[in-house]
Design an enzyme around this catalytic site. Structure first.
Site, PDB file in Angstrom:
ATOM      1  N   ASP A  82      -0.115 -33.466 -74.966  1.00 36.45           N
ATOM      2  CA  ASP A  82       0.444 -34.261 -76.063  1.00 36.45           C
ATOM      3  C   ASP A  82      -0.433 -35.504 -76.264  1.00 36.45           C
ATOM      4  OD1 ASP A  82       2.326 -34.985 -77.984  1.00 36.45           O
ATOM      5  OD2 ASP A  82       3.627 -36.004 -76.541  1.00 36.45           O
ATOM      6  N   HIS A  83      -0.879 -35.746 -77.482  1.00 34.90           N
ATOM      7  CA  HIS A  83      -1.679 -36.931 -77.805  1.00 34.90           C
ATOM      8  C   HIS A  83      -2.910 -37.134 -76.920  1.00 34.90           C
ATOM      9  CE1 HIS A  83       0.872 -38.510 -80.983  1.00 34.90           C
ATOM     10  NE2 HIS A  83       1.900 -38.189 -80.237  1.00 34.90           N
ATOM     11  N   ASP A 104      -5.696 -36.273 -80.865  1.00 37.47           N
ATOM     12  CA  ASP A 104      -5.140 -37.221 -81.826  1.00 37.47           C
ATOM     13  C   ASP A 104      -6.231 -38.196 -82.256  1.00 37.47           C
ATOM     14  OD1 ASP A 104      -3.900 -39.192 -83.224  1.00 37.47           O
ATOM     15  OD2 ASP A 104      -2.393 -39.672 -81.700  1.00 37.47           O
ATOM     16  N   HIS A 180       7.806 -42.754 -82.541  1.00 38.44           N
ATOM     17  CA  HIS A 180       8.026 -42.489 -81.113  1.00 38.44           C
ATOM     18  C   HIS A 180       8.966 -43.532 -80.507  1.00 38.44           C
ATOM     19  CE1 HIS A 180       3.888 -40.647 -81.702  1.00 38.44           C
ATOM     20  NE2 HIS A 180       4.596 -39.636 -81.252  1.00 38.44           N
ATOM     21  N   ASN A 230       8.797 -32.091 -81.601  1.00 42.03           N
ATOM     22  CA  ASN A 230       8.572 -32.749 -80.308  1.00 42.03           C
ATOM     23  C   ASN A 230       9.768 -33.594 -79.892  1.00 42.03           C
ATOM     24  OD1 ASN A 230       6.014 -31.710 -80.647  1.00 42.03           O
ATOM     25  ND2 ASN A 230       4.950 -33.661 -80.388  1.00 42.03           N
ATOM     26  N   ASP A 232      10.940 -36.062 -76.638  1.00 42.67           N
ATOM     27  CA  ASP A 232      10.694 -36.717 -75.351  1.00 42.67           C
ATOM     28  C   ASP A 232      11.830 -37.699 -75.034  1.00 42.67           C
ATOM     29  OD1 ASP A 232       9.689 -37.854 -73.059  1.00 42.67           O
ATOM     30  OD2 ASP A 232       7.928 -38.753 -73.964  1.00 42.67           O
TER      31      ASP A 232
END
Ligand SMILES: [Zn+2]
Length: 284
Positions: A82-83, A104, A180, A230, A232
């Site tokens: 991720d990222h 990213d 986020h 996504n 988290d």
């Protein structure tokens, strides 16, 4: 089964008009929770690790836990970075057996983002590793910017079409109003923009920062073409609240299993709820 490529899961999802959940892991209990939830719902699933998770747990622990989980599971599982922000980091994940990576390059100018994405695709596609890129900027809920400043960072549909033509990327993360972290209010998604992007781009689209996005908005985004979602923050909340509750209820407790067990159960439950919203139940 062995880890599968993410593109395989997303192509099926796109055709079937549902989304595959991509859940962030940091430790053994969360890996187990993701797999238990996917098994219970008979759903394909993406386990993803951020740079922070890799730093915390160690890349060998993340890959070993996830490969073991995949081998024992009856549902298809992809392991995704991720990222990822640098070529070197992506290659480290490729060497350790990740089946998918995100590069990213969204903080770079468009042509630099394209060049970086293509460099990664050239290096890993022949290994069967999928590549996700980001266009537009998905910020954090803590970023001190106004709504209009945030909207200026949203993905431009024309640019998305150009980006995909130039890169042939496997999945594209777009900025349409999510962020986020924990939202202070209710996020408002720019659905018209999503539809405009979908009309120009056939690549699977990814929604980041989806924790705290209301259920009906998630369903709407998926119906308009998002096929990877996504999550988290919602897992963190469930895990930590349950662990805290277990400790508060019994301050003399010294068995870590009495704290981590309920945390793992709470994480499993929230992941199952998300899988149901995403429509991926029974799609394994
Ligand atoms: Zn993200």
């Amino acid at each position: 089964m062995a880890l599968v490529s993410m593109v395989e899961l997303l192509d099926k999802a796109q055709k079937g008009k549902y989304a595959v959940g991509a859940f962030n892991c940091n430790n053994m209990e969360i890996v187990q929770a993701i797999v238990a939830a996917a098994e219970a719902e008979k759903a394909p699933v993406i386990i993803q690790a951020s740079q922070g998770a890799i730093k915390y747990a160690g890349i060998e622990y993340i890959t070993t836990l996830t490969k073991l989980a995949a081998e024992k599971a009856s549902v298809p599982i992809a392991l995704h970075l991720d990222h990822g922000t640098s070529f070197a980091q992506v290659m480290q994940c490729a060497r350790h057996g990740f089946s998918s990576v995100m590069i990213d390059g969204s903080k770079h100018p468009l042509e630099d983002n394209i060049a970086l994405t293509n460099k990664v695709i050239e290096a890993v596609r022949h290994l069967g590793i999928s590549v996700e890129a980001e266009l537009g900027k998905i910020g954090g809920t803590e970023d001190d910017i106004t709504v209009s400043e945030r909207e200026a960072l949203f993905t431009d549909p024309e640019e998305a079409e150009y980006f995909v033509q130039k890169t042939q990327v496997d999945a594209l993360a777009i900025a349409i109003g999510t962020a986020h972290g924990q939202y202070k209010g209710t996020p408002k998604l720019d659905f018209d923009r999503l539809t405009q992007i979908r009309e120009r781009v056939s690549t699977p689209l990814v929604l980041h920062g989806s924790s705290g996005v209301p259920e009906d908005a998630l369903r709407e985004a998926i119906s308009r073409g998002v096929c990877k979602v996504n999550i988290d923050t919602n897992i963190r909340e469930a895990f930590v609240f349950a662990a805290r509750q277990a400790l508060e209820g019994n301050p003399k407790e010294i068995d870590p299993r009495k704290m981590l067990g309920p945390a793992r159960e709470a994480a499993t439950k929230i992941i199952q709820e998300k899988i149901r919203i995403f429509g991926s139940v029974g799609k394994a």
